[in-house]
Design a protein around this motif. Structure first.
Motif, PDB file in Angstrom:
ATOM      1  N   MET A 199     -13.188   2.292   1.422  1.00 37.99           N
ATOM      2  CA  MET A 199     -13.655   0.911   1.447  1.00 37.99           C
ATOM      3  C   MET A 199     -12.627   0.070   2.192  1.00 37.99           C
ATOM      4  O   MET A 199     -11.421   0.167   1.942  1.00 37.99           O
ATOM      5  N   ALA A 200     -13.104  -0.769   3.113  1.00 43.15           N
ATOM      6  CA  ALA A 200     -12.192  -1.599   3.885  1.00 43.15           C
ATOM      7  C   ALA A 200     -11.345  -2.482   2.976  1.00 43.15           C
ATOM      8  O   ALA A 200     -10.157  -2.712   3.236  1.00 43.15           O
ATOM      9  N   GLY A 201     -11.965  -2.958   1.900  1.00 44.36           N
ATOM     10  CA  GLY A 201     -11.227  -3.827   0.980  1.00 44.36           C
ATOM     11  C   GLY A 201     -10.048  -3.142   0.333  1.00 44.36           C
ATOM     12  O   GLY A 201      -9.009  -3.772   0.078  1.00 44.36           O
ATOM     13  N   ASP A 202     -10.173  -1.830   0.067  1.00 47.68           N
ATOM     14  CA  ASP A 202      -9.052  -1.092  -0.515  1.00 47.68           C
ATOM     15  C   ASP A 202      -7.869  -1.062   0.449  1.00 47.68           C
ATOM     16  O   ASP A 202      -6.709  -1.170   0.037  1.00 47.68           O
ATOM     17  N   LEU A 203      -8.170  -0.893   1.736  1.00 48.69           N
ATOM     18  CA  LEU A 203      -7.096  -0.859   2.732  1.00 48.69           C
ATOM     19  C   LEU A 203      -6.436  -2.227   2.868  1.00 48.69           C
ATOM     20  O   LEU A 203      -5.217  -2.329   3.052  1.00 48.69           O
ATOM     21  N   TRP A 204      -7.237  -3.299   2.780  1.00 50.04           N
ATOM     22  CA  TRP A 204      -6.654  -4.644   2.798  1.00 50.04           C
ATOM     23  C   TRP A 204      -5.777  -4.872   1.571  1.00 50.04           C
ATOM     24  O   TRP A 204      -4.704  -5.481   1.657  1.00 50.04           O
ATOM     25  N   ALA A 205      -6.222  -4.361   0.414  1.00 45.76           N
ATOM     26  CA  ALA A 205      -5.413  -4.493  -0.803  1.00 45.76           C
ATOM     27  C   ALA A 205      -4.100  -3.727  -0.673  1.00 45.76           C
ATOM     28  O   ALA A 205      -3.048  -4.202  -1.121  1.00 45.76           O
ATOM     29  N   LEU A 206      -4.149  -2.549  -0.048  1.00 41.13           N
ATOM     30  CA  LEU A 206      -2.914  -1.794   0.185  1.00 41.13           C
ATOM     31  C   LEU A 206      -2.001  -2.540   1.149  1.00 41.13           C
ATOM     32  O   LEU A 206      -0.770  -2.526   0.991  1.00 41.13           O
ATOM     33  N   ALA A 207      -2.583  -3.198   2.147  1.00 36.43           N
ATOM     34  CA  ALA A 207      -1.776  -4.018   3.054  1.00 36.43           C
ATOM     35  C   ALA A 207      -1.095  -5.151   2.290  1.00 36.43           C
ATOM     36  O   ALA A 207       0.066  -5.493   2.544  1.00 36.43           O
ATOM     37  N   GLY A 208      -1.829  -5.721   1.317  1.00 34.44           N
ATOM     38  CA  GLY A 208      -1.223  -6.750   0.469  1.00 34.44           C
ATOM     39  C   GLY A 208      -0.076  -6.203  -0.350  1.00 34.44           C
ATOM     40  O   GLY A 208       0.945  -6.878  -0.542  1.00 34.44           O
ATOM     41  N   ALA A 209      -0.222  -4.963  -0.835  1.00 38.40           N
ATOM     42  CA  ALA A 209       0.859  -4.330  -1.596  1.00 38.40           C
ATOM     43  C   ALA A 209       2.091  -4.139  -0.724  1.00 38.40           C
ATOM     44  O   ALA A 209       3.234  -4.334  -1.169  1.00 38.40           O
ATOM     45  N   ILE A 210       1.888  -3.758   0.529  1.00 35.15           N
ATOM     46  CA  ILE A 210       3.011  -3.586   1.455  1.00 35.15           C
ATOM     47  C   ILE A 210       3.707  -4.926   1.691  1.00 35.15           C
ATOM     48  O   ILE A 210       4.942  -5.021   1.683  1.00 35.15           O
ATOM     49  N   CYS A 211       2.908  -5.995   1.880  1.00 32.89           N
ATOM     50  CA  CYS A 211       3.493  -7.327   2.074  1.00 32.89           C
ATOM     51  C   CYS A 211       4.324  -7.743   0.862  1.00 32.89           C
ATOM     52  O   CYS A 211       5.441  -8.257   1.006  1.00 32.89           O
ATOM     53  N   PHE A 212       3.772  -7.515  -0.342  1.00 31.51           N
ATOM     54  CA  PHE A 212       4.506  -7.886  -1.552  1.00 31.51           C
ATOM     55  C   PHE A 212       5.777  -7.057  -1.699  1.00 31.51           C
ATOM     56  O   PHE A 212       6.811  -7.555  -2.150  1.00 31.51           O
ATOM     57  N   GLY A 213       5.711  -5.777  -1.310  1.00 25.39           N
ATOM     58  CA  GLY A 213       6.889  -4.928  -1.377  1.00 25.39           C
ATOM     59  C   GLY A 213       7.975  -5.402  -0.436  1.00 25.39           C
ATOM     60  O   GLY A 213       9.160  -5.457  -0.799  1.00 25.39           O
ATOM     61  N   VAL A 214       7.585  -5.758   0.798  1.00 25.31           N
ATOM     62  CA  VAL A 214       8.564  -6.264   1.769  1.00 25.31           C
ATOM     63  C   VAL A 214       9.166  -7.574   1.282  1.00 25.31           C
ATOM     64  O   VAL A 214      10.390  -7.788   1.343  1.00 25.31           O
ATOM     65  N   TYR A 215       8.319  -8.459   0.769  1.00 27.48           N
ATOM     66  CA  TYR A 215       8.804  -9.741   0.251  1.00 27.48           C
ATOM     67  C   TYR A 215       9.792  -9.522  -0.895  1.00 27.48           C
ATOM     68  O   TYR A 215      10.864 -10.132  -0.936  1.00 27.48           O
ATOM     69  N   SER A 216       9.431  -8.655  -1.832  1.00 26.65           N
ATOM     70  CA  SER A 216      10.289  -8.408  -2.999  1.00 26.65           C
ATOM     71  C   SER A 216      11.604  -7.760  -2.588  1.00 26.65           C
ATOM     72  O   SER A 216      12.644  -7.997  -3.205  1.00 26.65           O
ATOM     73  N   LEU A 217      11.553  -6.936  -1.533  1.00 24.47           N
ATOM     74  CA  LEU A 217      12.771  -6.258  -1.078  1.00 24.47           C
ATOM     75  C   LEU A 217      13.780  -7.252  -0.512  1.00 24.47           C
ATOM     76  O   LEU A 217      14.971  -7.174  -0.802  1.00 24.47           O
ATOM     77  N   PHE A 218      13.291  -8.197   0.280  1.00 25.07           N
ATOM     78  CA  PHE A 218      14.209  -9.101   0.976  1.00 25.07           C
ATOM     79  C   PHE A 218      14.463 -10.404   0.233  1.00 25.07           C
ATOM     80  O   PHE A 218      15.253 -11.227   0.689  1.00 25.07           O
ATOM     81  N   ILE A 219      13.803 -10.595  -0.922  1.00 23.60           N
ATOM     82  CA  ILE A 219      14.064 -11.802  -1.692  1.00 23.60           C
ATOM     83  C   ILE A 219      15.497 -11.807  -2.225  1.00 23.60           C
ATOM     84  O   ILE A 219      16.072 -12.864  -2.507  1.00 23.60           O
ATOM     85  N   ARG A 220      16.092 -10.613  -2.335  1.00 18.70           N
ATOM     86  CA  ARG A 220      17.484 -10.540  -2.785  1.00 18.70           C
ATOM     87  C   ARG A 220      18.442 -11.177  -1.775  1.00 18.70           C
ATOM     88  O   ARG A 220      19.602 -11.452  -2.101  1.00 18.70           O
ATOM     89  N   LYS A 221      17.967 -11.403  -0.557  1.00 20.96           N
ATOM     90  CA  LYS A 221      18.794 -12.031   0.480  1.00 20.96           C
ATOM     91  C   LYS A 221      18.699 -13.558   0.440  1.00 20.96           C
ATOM     92  O   LYS A 221      19.256 -14.232   1.298  1.00 20.96           O
ATOM     93  N   ARG A 222      17.993 -14.104  -0.535  1.00 18.14           N
ATOM     94  CA  ARG A 222      17.839 -15.553  -0.613  1.00 18.14           C
ATOM     95  C   ARG A 222      19.197 -16.233  -0.673  1.00 18.14           C
ATOM     96  O   ARG A 222      20.034 -15.901  -1.514  1.00 18.14           O
ATOM     97  N   PRO A 223      19.472 -17.175   0.236  1.00 18.46           N
ATOM     98  CA  PRO A 223      20.763 -17.869   0.219  1.00 18.46           C
ATOM     99  C   PRO A 223      20.980 -18.588  -1.115  1.00 18.46           C
ATOM    100  O   PRO A 223      20.138 -19.374  -1.544  1.00 18.46           O
ATOM    101  N   ALA A 224      22.096 -18.296  -1.754  1.00 20.32           N
ATOM    102  CA  ALA A 224      22.369 -18.864  -3.072  1.00 20.32           C
ATOM    103  C   ALA A 224      22.526 -20.378  -3.031  1.00 20.32           C
ATOM    104  O   ALA A 224      22.332 -21.060  -4.046  1.00 20.32           O
ATOM    105  N   ALA A 225      22.858 -20.915  -1.846  1.00 19.00           N
ATOM    106  CA  ALA A 225      23.080 -22.356  -1.739  1.00 19.00           C
ATOM    107  C   ALA A 225      21.786 -23.155  -1.755  1.00 19.00           C
ATOM    108  O   ALA A 225      21.810 -24.383  -1.891  1.00 19.00           O
ATOM    109  N   ILE A 226      20.633 -22.481  -1.606  1.00 18.53           N
ATOM    110  CA  ILE A 226      19.347 -23.174  -1.660  1.00 18.53           C
ATOM    111  C   ILE A 226      18.800 -23.091  -3.082  1.00 18.53           C
ATOM    112  O   ILE A 226      18.731 -22.013  -3.662  1.00 18.53           O
ATOM    113  N   SER A 227      18.415 -24.220  -3.637  1.00 15.16           N
ATOM    114  CA  SER A 227      17.830 -24.208  -4.969  1.00 15.16           C
ATOM    115  C   SER A 227      16.511 -23.438  -4.952  1.00 15.16           C
ATOM    116  O   SER A 227      15.875 -23.289  -3.901  1.00 15.16           O
TER     117      SER A 227
END
Length: 305
Positions: A154-182
């Motif tokens: 189902m095309a929707g399943d592949l879009w959902a997996l793409a969303g999972a990849i986006c969330f994974g990338v976001y969660s991975l690099f959120i640790r780089k958030r500059p501490a000086a920004i609230s």
């Protein structure tokens, strides 16, 4: 009420709100194009968080300017792309399938952590990744593994997996958030940049797709996604992390498919099939096996994985 209980209830409330996002994605998918739905969601969230961020903007703005490339990349992955994929998925797949596939993002984090940070993939994590992949295959094949050979996903399943990849990338690099920004300034900057990045795609949708049907369901869905899933759930999740930490909050988050199943059944009349139970069970078990430290369950000293 003690701190742990308050934190657990906050995590539970945030998870229940996020579960409703998949119901919204499915329920109004054919009334409003996905990118426009995503745009209005984050516009509302931006308006809600702006009063909290404005008092800190004077301090945050110079740091935001220095780190604009990082913030733009995070806004693209976490704001512009992630939920656009989820709302696109809602056009052709069940809300429960989305809720089961998107939380497989921890597997993406494990793989990318190995590539980017050189973190080892232990045998336990490797087994967990394999179990999650089995669950994903069970879901996208609808329990008929012959679909895999013929690529009838189902095309929707592949879009959902793409969303999972986006969330994974976001969660991975959120640790780089500059501490000086609230936190408020960081999220306000991301929401605002995400809206700017979404604007060209919104204009393309307006030019080539039918106009949204602004009925009561669509209005309520947009309000729920913007105020509930983006603003309120964020505040609740931040409180949960501060009170009980990311590991325990993550355990609560794994109840997401359960709440989505209940809400989908009550609001959309979706059925829960055997492939949902098998695939979802494999995904949740695999994620917990790969990401959680379960050694506290044993009284004996434990070595490394």
């Amino acid at each position: 009420m003690n701190t742990k209980l308050r934190g657990s209830l906050a995590a539970l409330a945030a998870t229940m709100l996020w579960a409703g996002n998949f119901v919204v994605a499915r329920g109004i998918a054919h009334d409003i194009p996905p990118i426009q739905l995503n745009f209005w969601r984050w516009a509302l969230a931006f308006l809600c968080i702006l009063p909290l961020a404005l008092p800190k903007l004077r301090t945050d703005l110079p740091v935001i300017r220095r780190h604009w490339r990082y913030l733009t990349a995070m806004a693209f992955v976490g704001v512009a792309a992630l939920n656009a994929c989820v709302y696109k998925a809602g056009q052709t797949t069940e809300s429960l399938n989305m809720a089961l596939l998107v939380p497989s993002a921890p597997v993406v984090i494990i793989i990318l952590s190995r590539i980017v940070y050189g973190e080892p993939i232990t045998p336990r994590r490797l087994v967990g990744v394999f179990v999650v992949l089995l669950g994903v295959v069970e879901l996208v094949s609808r329990g008929d593994w012959q679909h895999i050979a013929s690529l009838k996903f189902m095309a929707g399943d592949l879009w959902a997996l793409a969303g999972a990849i986006c969330f994974g990338v976001y969660s991975l690099f959120i640790r780089k958030r500059p501490a000086a920004i609230s936190i408020e300034g960081f999220n306000a900057a991301m929401f605002g940049l995400g809206l700017v990045l979404l604007l060209p795609a919104v204009l393309c949708e307006v030019a080539v797709l039918p106009k949204p049907v602004w009925n009561s369901h669509v209005v309520l869905g947009v309000l729920y996604a913007g105020i509930g899933c983006s603003f309120a759930a964020y505040l609740l999740w931040t409180k949960a992390i501060a009170s009980i930490g990311p590991v325990l909050a993550g355990i609560v988050y794994y109840s997401l498919p359960l709440f989505t199943a209940i809400e989908s059944l009550l609001l959309l009349g979706e059925r829960i099939s055997l492939s949902h139970l098998i695939g979802g069970g494999l995904i949740v078990f695999g994620i917990m096996l790969a990401t959680l430290d379960l050694r506290f369950l044993s009284l004996r000293p434990q070595g490394k994985d």
